[in-house]
Design a protein around this motif. Structure first.
Motif, PDB file in Angstrom:
ATOM      1  N   LEU A   9       0.958  -1.301   0.024  1.00 25.16           N
ATOM      2  CA  LEU A   9       0.369   0.060   0.088  1.00 25.16           C
ATOM      3  C   LEU A   9       0.668   1.126  -0.161  1.00 25.16           C
ATOM      4  O   LEU A   9       0.492   2.116  -1.080  1.00 25.16           O
ATOM      5  CB  LEU A   9      -1.261  -0.103   1.574  1.00 25.16           C
ATOM      6  CG  LEU A   9      -1.919  -1.344   1.199  1.00 25.16           C
ATOM      7  CD1 LEU A   9      -2.880  -1.323   2.542  1.00 25.16           C
ATOM      8  CD2 LEU A   9      -3.111  -0.123   0.267  1.00 25.16           C
ATOM      9  N   SER A  16      -3.319   4.053  -3.921  1.00 23.09           N
ATOM     10  CA  SER A  16      -3.492   3.511  -2.398  1.00 23.09           C
ATOM     11  C   SER A  16      -4.625   4.831  -1.730  1.00 23.09           C
ATOM     12  O   SER A  16      -5.719   4.646  -1.449  1.00 23.09           O
ATOM     13  CB  SER A  16      -2.726   3.371  -1.037  1.00 23.09           C
ATOM     14  OG  SER A  16      -1.881   1.858  -1.946  1.00 23.09           O
ATOM     15  N   THR A  19      -8.139   4.764  -3.367  1.00 25.34           N
ATOM     16  CA  THR A  19      -8.862   3.866  -2.296  1.00 25.34           C
ATOM     17  C   THR A  19      -9.423   3.844  -1.801  1.00 25.34           C
ATOM     18  O   THR A  19     -10.805   3.562  -2.106  1.00 25.34           O
ATOM     19  CB  THR A  19      -7.998   2.472  -2.700  1.00 25.34           C
ATOM     20  OG1 THR A  19      -7.286   1.617  -3.934  1.00 25.34           O
ATOM     21  CG2 THR A  19      -8.808   1.347  -1.921  1.00 25.34           C
ATOM     22  N   ILE A  20      -9.221   4.714  -0.992  1.00 22.06           N
ATOM     23  CA  ILE A  20      -9.155   5.443   0.827  1.00 22.06           C
ATOM     24  C   ILE A  20     -10.369   5.981   0.188  1.00 22.06           C
ATOM     25  O   ILE A  20     -11.227   6.014   0.929  1.00 22.06           O
ATOM     26  CB  ILE A  20      -8.007   5.657   1.187  1.00 22.06           C
ATOM     27  CG1 ILE A  20      -7.259   4.670   2.189  1.00 22.06           C
ATOM     28  CG2 ILE A  20      -8.754   6.256   2.642  1.00 22.06           C
ATOM     29  CD1 ILE A  20      -6.068   4.596   2.439  1.00 22.06           C
ATOM     30  N   ALA A 115     -13.172   0.484  -4.887  1.00 21.27           N
ATOM     31  CA  ALA A 115     -11.404  -0.437  -4.167  1.00 21.27           C
ATOM     32  C   ALA A 115     -11.561  -1.792  -4.417  1.00 21.27           C
ATOM     33  O   ALA A 115      -9.810  -2.097  -4.761  1.00 21.27           O
ATOM     34  CB  ALA A 115     -12.377  -0.881  -3.110  1.00 21.27           C
ATOM     35  N   THR A 118      -9.091  -0.856  -8.152  1.00 23.13           N
ATOM     36  CA  THR A 118      -7.162  -0.792  -7.454  1.00 23.13           C
ATOM     37  C   THR A 118      -6.987  -1.745  -6.937  1.00 23.13           C
ATOM     38  O   THR A 118      -5.524  -1.432  -7.093  1.00 23.13           O
ATOM     39  CB  THR A 118      -7.464   1.245  -6.506  1.00 23.13           C
ATOM     40  OG1 THR A 118      -8.866   0.443  -5.563  1.00 23.13           O
ATOM     41  CG2 THR A 118      -8.120   2.240  -7.313  1.00 23.13           C
ATOM     42  N   ILE A 119      -7.292  -2.258  -6.212  1.00 20.58           N
ATOM     43  CA  ILE A 119      -6.511  -3.376  -5.216  1.00 20.58           C
ATOM     44  C   ILE A 119      -6.415  -4.309  -6.645  1.00 20.58           C
ATOM     45  O   ILE A 119      -5.267  -4.963  -6.299  1.00 20.58           O
ATOM     46  CB  ILE A 119      -7.721  -4.603  -4.230  1.00 20.58           C
ATOM     47  CG1 ILE A 119      -7.386  -3.085  -3.504  1.00 20.58           C
ATOM     48  CG2 ILE A 119      -6.563  -5.346  -3.747  1.00 20.58           C
ATOM     49  CD1 ILE A 119      -8.867  -3.500  -1.585  1.00 20.58           C
ATOM     50  N   GLN A 150      -5.016  -5.768   2.878  1.00 23.05           N
ATOM     51  CA  GLN A 150      -4.658  -4.905   2.181  1.00 23.05           C
ATOM     52  C   GLN A 150      -6.479  -4.097   1.788  1.00 23.05           C
ATOM     53  O   GLN A 150      -6.397  -2.424   2.501  1.00 23.05           O
ATOM     54  CB  GLN A 150      -4.874  -4.681   0.383  1.00 23.05           C
ATOM     55  CG  GLN A 150      -2.938  -4.651   0.603  1.00 23.05           C
ATOM     56  CD  GLN A 150      -2.491  -4.994  -1.290  1.00 23.05           C
ATOM     57  OE1 GLN A 150      -2.543  -3.878  -1.968  1.00 23.05           O
ATOM     58  NE2 GLN A 150      -2.325  -6.600  -1.847  1.00 23.05           N
ATOM     59  N   SER A 154      -7.561  -0.574   4.350  1.00 18.58           N
ATOM     60  CA  SER A 154      -7.676  -0.057   3.092  1.00 18.58           C
ATOM     61  C   SER A 154      -9.601   0.729   3.943  1.00 18.58           C
ATOM     62  O   SER A 154      -9.912   1.882   4.040  1.00 18.58           O
ATOM     63  CB  SER A 154      -8.560   0.083   2.082  1.00 18.58           C
ATOM     64  OG  SER A 154      -7.421   0.169   1.415  1.00 18.58           O
ATOM     65  N   GLY A 158     -10.953   4.265   5.571  1.00 24.75           N
ATOM     66  CA  GLY A 158     -12.079   4.622   5.289  1.00 24.75           C
ATOM     67  C   GLY A 158     -13.013   5.231   6.332  1.00 24.75           C
ATOM     68  O   GLY A 158     -13.247   6.672   5.633  1.00 24.75           O
ATOM     69  N   CYS A 198     -15.442  -3.815   1.278  1.00 26.49           N
ATOM     70  CA  CYS A 198     -13.586  -3.420   0.884  1.00 26.49           C
ATOM     71  C   CYS A 198     -13.343  -5.267   0.303  1.00 26.49           C
ATOM     72  O   CYS A 198     -12.480  -5.339  -0.414  1.00 26.49           O
ATOM     73  CB  CYS A 198     -13.139  -3.328   1.502  1.00 26.49           C
ATOM     74  SG  CYS A 198     -13.228  -1.576   2.482  1.00 26.49           S
TER      75      CYS A 198
END
Length: 220
Positions: A9, A16, A19-20, A115, A118-119, A150, A154, A158, A198
């Motif tokens: 991350l 990252s 994502t957050i 999420a 991006t992950i 991960q 996140s 978040g 997530c």
């Protein structure tokens, strides 16, 4: 494995952050939608106890449409002839319930997609590292732990930021006499939804890693 997930991350700082921020946006909307809806249902229960035959609005009752106090000039206002019956109010409440549910569902899906994308992209970029771990004898469970860690990190970051934003928003709403419910049970419910959102988003990344053939990654 948690440490490895944290390093990934931190290496992908921009991804990252995206994502957050996506999680914060989605969870903040869920918080506010649920809080406002619960405020409206509290209001509806008050209005439902009003004596229809007298048509008297109790003092300090909330406006069912905007969760605000009824102004003083309609404190003792009677229902006018031809005004909507209670059945129509219940119908309106059902429509509002459906609207809030769809907004919450849309926020949930939006957060999961952001999420998840991006992950997944991060996982694809680190396929060689994951393949190396598997070639060194790491089990699928150990590798999957990294991806889910991960998502968990996140989700928690978040959620915490969203909780702070919601606390500030509730104070701002209170300044305008808008009722937004904010309590421990709601916080725990949103936390559960955030974790679910997530962890579900990481599923496709796990599937990608599960299909890795370590030998193929090192042919070049």
């Amino acid at each position: 494995m948690f440490y490895v997930a944290l390093r990934i991350l931190l290496q992908d700082k921009f991804r990252s952050l995206v994502t957050i921020l996506g999680i914060i946006f989605a969870v903040s909307l869920i918080f506010l939608q649920m809080g406002i809806y619960l405020g409206l249902t509290d209001v509806s229960s008050v209005i439902g106890n009003v004596q229809e035959e007298k048509g008297i609005t109790p003092k300090d009752s909330k406006n069912s449409y905007f969760s605000q106090l009824f102004p003083d000039y309609i404190y003792y206002q009677r229902f006018l002839a031809g005004a909507p019956k209670m059945e129509k109010l219940f119908f309106l409440q059902s429509i509002l319930s459906l609207s809030f549910f769809l907004n919450i569902l849309l926020s949930f899906i939006t957060g999961m997609l952001i999420a998840g994308q991006t992950i997944y992209n991060s996982t694809v970029e680190h396929l060689r590292e994951f393949g190396t771990l598997r070639a060194m004898g790491a089990s699928n469970f150990n590798v999957n732990q990294i991806i889910y860690a991960q998502a968990l990190i996140s989700a928690l970051l978040g959620y915490i930021v969203s909780l702070l934003i919601t606390m500030i928003a509730v104070k701002l709403y209170e300044a305008t006499d808008v009722l937004v419910v904010f309590k421990v049970s709601l916080n725990l419910l949103v936390l559960g939804l955030t974790l679910m959102m997530c962890l579900f988003s990481a599923f496709f990344s796990v599937e990608k890693v599960m299909k890795i053939e370590p030998a193929l990654l090192f042919r070049d």
